[in-house]
Structures are given as C-alpha cells and as structure tokens.
Design a protein around this motif. Structure first.
Motif, PDB file in Angstrom:
ATOM      1  N   VAL A  97      40.335  31.998  46.172  1.00 45.67           N
ATOM      2  CA  VAL A  97      40.307  32.740  44.918  1.00 45.67           C
ATOM      3  C   VAL A  97      40.297  34.234  45.231  1.00 45.67           C
ATOM      4  CG1 VAL A  97      38.969  33.156  42.814  1.00 45.67           C
ATOM      5  CG2 VAL A  97      39.072  30.861  43.786  1.00 45.67           C
ATOM      6  N   PRO A  98      41.193  34.993  44.615  1.00 40.69           N
ATOM      7  CA  PRO A  98      41.268  36.427  44.937  1.00 40.69           C
ATOM      8  C   PRO A  98      40.089  37.210  44.361  1.00 40.69           C
ATOM      9  CG  PRO A  98      42.794  35.878  43.170  1.00 40.69           C
ATOM     10  CD  PRO A  98      42.204  34.581  43.650  1.00 40.69           C
ATOM     11  N   VAL A  99      39.813  38.336  44.976  1.00 41.32           N
ATOM     12  CA  VAL A  99      38.807  39.276  44.487  1.00 41.32           C
ATOM     13  C   VAL A  99      39.503  40.596  44.173  1.00 41.32           C
ATOM     14  CG1 VAL A  99      36.859  38.223  45.688  1.00 41.32           C
ATOM     15  CG2 VAL A  99      38.206  39.966  46.846  1.00 41.32           C
ATOM     16  N   ASP A 100      38.870  41.415  43.361  1.00 40.71           N
ATOM     17  CA  ASP A 100      39.476  42.689  42.986  1.00 40.71           C
ATOM     18  C   ASP A 100      39.357  43.692  44.146  1.00 40.71           C
ATOM     19  OD1 ASP A 100      36.896  43.778  42.909  1.00 40.71           O
ATOM     20  OD2 ASP A 100      36.834  43.952  40.737  1.00 40.71           O
ATOM     21  N   PRO A 101      39.964  44.870  44.012  1.00 44.81           N
ATOM     22  CA  PRO A 101      39.928  45.852  45.118  1.00 44.81           C
ATOM     23  C   PRO A 101      38.538  46.340  45.499  1.00 44.81           C
ATOM     24  CG  PRO A 101      41.692  46.396  43.589  1.00 44.81           C
ATOM     25  CD  PRO A 101      40.897  45.292  42.958  1.00 44.81           C
ATOM     26  N   TRP A 102      37.533  46.040  44.683  1.00 46.90           N
ATOM     27  CA  TRP A 102      36.161  46.427  44.986  1.00 46.90           C
ATOM     28  C   TRP A 102      35.354  45.237  45.490  1.00 46.90           C
ATOM     29  CZ3 TRP A 102      38.968  47.705  40.678  1.00 46.90           C
ATOM     30  CH2 TRP A 102      39.398  49.030  40.608  1.00 46.90           C
ATOM     31  N   ASN A 103      36.063  44.180  45.905  1.00 49.99           N
ATOM     32  CA  ASN A 103      35.471  42.953  46.448  1.00 49.99           C
ATOM     33  C   ASN A 103      34.538  42.242  45.471  1.00 49.99           C
ATOM     34  OD1 ASN A 103      36.804  42.886  48.908  1.00 49.99           O
ATOM     35  ND2 ASN A 103      35.345  44.302  49.826  1.00 49.99           N
ATOM     36  N   LYS A 104      34.857  42.313  44.191  1.00 48.95           N
ATOM     37  CA  LYS A 104      34.137  41.584  43.155  1.00 48.95           C
ATOM     38  C   LYS A 104      35.069  40.514  42.597  1.00 48.95           C
ATOM     39  CE  LYS A 104      30.659  44.441  43.246  1.00 48.95           C
ATOM     40  NZ  LYS A 104      29.578  44.133  44.098  1.00 48.95           N
ATOM     41  N   GLU A 118      45.751  34.400  25.127  1.00 49.16           N
ATOM     42  CA  GLU A 118      45.369  33.005  25.350  1.00 49.16           C
ATOM     43  C   GLU A 118      44.160  32.889  26.271  1.00 49.16           C
ATOM     44  OE1 GLU A 118      48.566  29.992  25.486  1.00 49.16           O
ATOM     45  OE2 GLU A 118      49.849  31.738  25.891  1.00 49.16           O
ATOM     46  N   TYR A 119      44.032  33.828  27.190  1.00 49.97           N
ATOM     47  CA  TYR A 119      42.907  33.832  28.131  1.00 49.97           C
ATOM     48  C   TYR A 119      42.562  35.270  28.456  1.00 49.97           C
ATOM     49  CZ  TYR A 119      46.597  34.728  31.532  1.00 49.97           C
ATOM     50  OH  TYR A 119      47.661  35.278  32.201  1.00 49.97           O
ATOM     51  N   ASP A 120      41.395  35.476  29.028  1.00 49.29           N
ATOM     52  CA  ASP A 120      40.976  36.788  29.510  1.00 49.29           C
ATOM     53  C   ASP A 120      40.901  36.739  31.022  1.00 49.29           C
ATOM     54  OD1 ASP A 120      40.639  37.848  26.946  1.00 49.29           O
ATOM     55  OD2 ASP A 120      38.541  37.214  26.840  1.00 49.29           O
ATOM     56  N   LEU A 121      41.519  37.695  31.659  1.00 49.27           N
ATOM     57  CA  LEU A 121      41.438  37.857  33.111  1.00 49.27           C
ATOM     58  C   LEU A 121      41.151  39.327  33.349  1.00 49.27           C
ATOM     59  CD1 LEU A 121      41.705  36.691  35.950  1.00 49.27           C
ATOM     60  CD2 LEU A 121      44.157  37.138  35.813  1.00 49.27           C
ATOM     61  N   CYS A 122      39.953  39.626  33.866  1.00 47.47           N
ATOM     62  CA  CYS A 122      39.512  41.019  33.968  1.00 47.47           C
ATOM     63  C   CYS A 122      38.874  41.316  35.318  1.00 47.47           C
ATOM     64  CB  CYS A 122      38.484  41.332  32.883  1.00 47.47           C
ATOM     65  SG  CYS A 122      39.073  41.086  31.209  1.00 47.47           S
ATOM     66  N   SER A 123      38.969  42.588  35.680  1.00 44.81           N
ATOM     67  CA  SER A 123      38.208  43.142  36.794  1.00 44.81           C
ATOM     68  C   SER A 123      37.194  44.088  36.181  1.00 44.81           C
ATOM     69  CB  SER A 123      39.133  43.918  37.742  1.00 44.81           C
ATOM     70  OG  SER A 123      38.375  44.722  38.631  1.00 44.81           O
ATOM     71  N   ALA A 124      35.993  44.106  36.710  1.00 42.44           N
ATOM     72  CA  ALA A 124      34.970  45.011  36.184  1.00 42.44           C
ATOM     73  C   ALA A 124      35.337  46.464  36.433  1.00 42.44           C
ATOM     74  CB  ALA A 124      33.616  44.694  36.812  1.00 42.44           C
ATOM     75  N   GLY A 125      36.279  46.712  37.335  1.00 43.56           N
ATOM     76  CA  GLY A 125      36.680  48.076  37.643  1.00 43.56           C
ATOM     77  C   GLY A 125      35.791  48.679  38.710  1.00 43.56           C
ATOM     78  N   PRO A 126      35.984  49.962  38.945  1.00 40.43           N
ATOM     79  CA  PRO A 126      35.196  50.607  40.000  1.00 40.43           C
ATOM     80  C   PRO A 126      33.729  50.691  39.621  1.00 40.43           C
ATOM     81  CG  PRO A 126      36.500  52.235  38.804  1.00 40.43           C
ATOM     82  CD  PRO A 126      36.910  50.886  38.297  1.00 40.43           C
ATOM     83  N   PRO A 127      32.854  50.561  40.615  1.00 39.00           N
ATOM     84  CA  PRO A 127      31.435  50.740  40.315  1.00 39.00           C
ATOM     85  C   PRO A 127      31.221  52.188  39.880  1.00 39.00           C
ATOM     86  CG  PRO A 127      31.779  50.444  42.669  1.00 39.00           C
ATOM     87  CD  PRO A 127      33.100  50.276  41.998  1.00 39.00           C
ATOM     88  N   ASP A 128      30.589  52.357  38.738  1.00 42.40           N
ATOM     89  CA  ASP A 128      30.447  53.698  38.173  1.00 42.40           C
ATOM     90  C   ASP A 128      29.058  53.816  37.564  1.00 42.40           C
ATOM     91  OD1 ASP A 128      31.027  56.234  37.334  1.00 42.40           O
ATOM     92  OD2 ASP A 128      32.426  55.649  35.767  1.00 42.40           O
ATOM     93  N   SER A 130      28.387  55.609  35.012  1.00 45.36           N
ATOM     94  CA  SER A 130      28.457  55.763  33.554  1.00 45.36           C
ATOM     95  C   SER A 130      28.458  54.400  32.877  1.00 45.36           C
ATOM     96  CB  SER A 130      29.707  56.550  33.167  1.00 45.36           C
ATOM     97  OG  SER A 130      30.860  55.755  33.306  1.00 45.36           O
ATOM     98  N   SER A 131      27.810  54.322  31.742  1.00 41.12           N
ATOM     99  CA  SER A 131      27.731  53.051  31.032  1.00 41.12           C
ATOM    100  C   SER A 131      28.990  52.777  30.227  1.00 41.12           C
ATOM    101  CB  SER A 131      26.510  53.052  30.121  1.00 41.12           C
ATOM    102  OG  SER A 131      26.630  54.118  29.190  1.00 41.12           O
ATOM    103  N   ALA A 132      29.911  53.741  30.141  1.00 44.34           N
ATOM    104  CA  ALA A 132      31.126  53.577  29.352  1.00 44.34           C
ATOM    105  C   ALA A 132      32.270  52.996  30.181  1.00 44.34           C
ATOM    106  CB  ALA A 132      31.539  54.934  28.770  1.00 44.34           C
ATOM    107  N   GLN A 133      31.961  52.397  31.317  1.00 47.87           N
ATOM    108  CA  GLN A 133      32.985  51.836  32.196  1.00 47.87           C
ATOM    109  C   GLN A 133      33.716  50.699  31.489  1.00 47.87           C
ATOM    110  OE1 GLN A 133      33.958  52.859  35.208  1.00 47.87           O
ATOM    111  NE2 GLN A 133      35.504  51.293  35.265  1.00 47.87           N
ATOM    112  N   GLN A 134      35.024  50.800  31.395  1.00 52.66           N
ATOM    113  CA  GLN A 134      35.834  49.783  30.742  1.00 52.66           C
ATOM    114  C   GLN A 134      36.415  48.851  31.797  1.00 52.66           C
ATOM    115  OE1 GLN A 134      36.393  49.255  27.454  1.00 52.66           O
ATOM    116  NE2 GLN A 134      34.874  50.833  27.047  1.00 52.66           N
ATOM    117  N   PRO A 135      36.370  47.529  31.546  1.00 54.72           N
ATOM    118  CA  PRO A 135      36.996  46.604  32.487  1.00 54.72           C
ATOM    119  C   PRO A 135      38.517  46.714  32.421  1.00 54.72           C
ATOM    120  CG  PRO A 135      36.162  45.434  30.572  1.00 54.72           C
ATOM    121  CD  PRO A 135      35.733  46.858  30.422  1.00 54.72           C
TER     122      PRO A 135
END
Length: 139
Positions: A97-104, A118-128, A130-135
């Motif tokens: 199973v792949p992981v995102d560029p931040w190893n999550k 139909e489905y959601d596929l998301c990366s949490a994004g860079p660790p930040d 700020s609480s406004a971090q968008q996936p």
C-alpha cells in the motif's frame, strides 16, 4: 632559530577569510529558504499525481470487481484479495500500500463524504503547525 617572513610569501589574512565566510553565510541564508519552498511544492505535486494514479488503479479494481473497495477493505484491497471477493484480478499495485510523500498513509473512504465523488482518497498534506491545513484529495 628564529623564523623570518619573506616578502614574496602569499596568504590570506584573517579578515579576508572572515569576509568570505560572511558572504557564504549570507548566500546560504538567502538560497536555502527558496530551495526548501521548492521542495515543499514538489512534494504536494507528487501527492496529487499519486492520488490520480491510485484513482486509476481503483477504477481498474471497480471494472473487475464491480464496486470500489469498502472503507474497511481500504487500499489493502489493491494488494491482497479481500474476503468475499471472487472477481479480483490483482494485485493491482506492487510493493504494498503506498504512502504519501511525508510517509503517512493515504486516507481512503467509500462512499465519499463529498458530493459528486464516489470515494475519498486524501493525503493529510505536509505536517504544519497551522490548524488550517487542508488535505490533498482526489478531484
């Protein structure tokens, strides 16, 4: 025996060496932040491309099985046959199973909580901090 300096000997003075070190420090201070911003942008681009690629693999899975994997089966269904699935022609992805560029791990949810998907596929994004971090999610 006393040592004497000859007038034709050359070298750098301490002041010249300090000036060069100061100039190098300024250059590194100006260039390093720009290079780190580029690296962050590249990781976001890789995450978006990976989500598109995994989405294509999920579409292949749906063609074979008839539905997308459930949330409980997750992306692991692309690597190992889920129980109760007979038309599985995988593995659809090599190397696990792949992981995102931040190893999550990517977040997968079926059905989607967003309208028009139909489905959601998301990366949490860079660790930040700020609480406004968008996936970063599938389009």
């Amino acid at each position: 025996m006393a040592t004497t300096t000859r007038p034709n000997e050359r070298g750098f003075t301490l002041l010249e060496i300090l000036v060069v070190i100061a100039i190098l420090g300024l250059l590194i201070g100006l260039v390093a932040p720009a290079a780190l911003r580029q690296l962050g942008g590249a990781r976001i681009s890789v995450a978006k491309q990976s989500i598109e690629r995994i989405g294509t693999v999920l579409d292949m899975y749906k063609l074979d099985v008839g539905t997308y994997p459930s949330t409980e089966q997750g992306l692991q269904a692309l690597v190992e046959r889920p129980t109760g699935v007979s038309a599985w022609n995988g593995p659809y992805m090599k190397g696990g199973v792949p992981v995102d560029p931040w190893n999550k791990p990517y977040t997968y949810r079926d059905p989607s909580t967003r309208s028009g998907h139909e489905y959601d596929l998301c990366s949490a994004g860079p660790p930040d901090s700020s609480s406004a971090q968008q996936p970063i999610c599938n389009q």
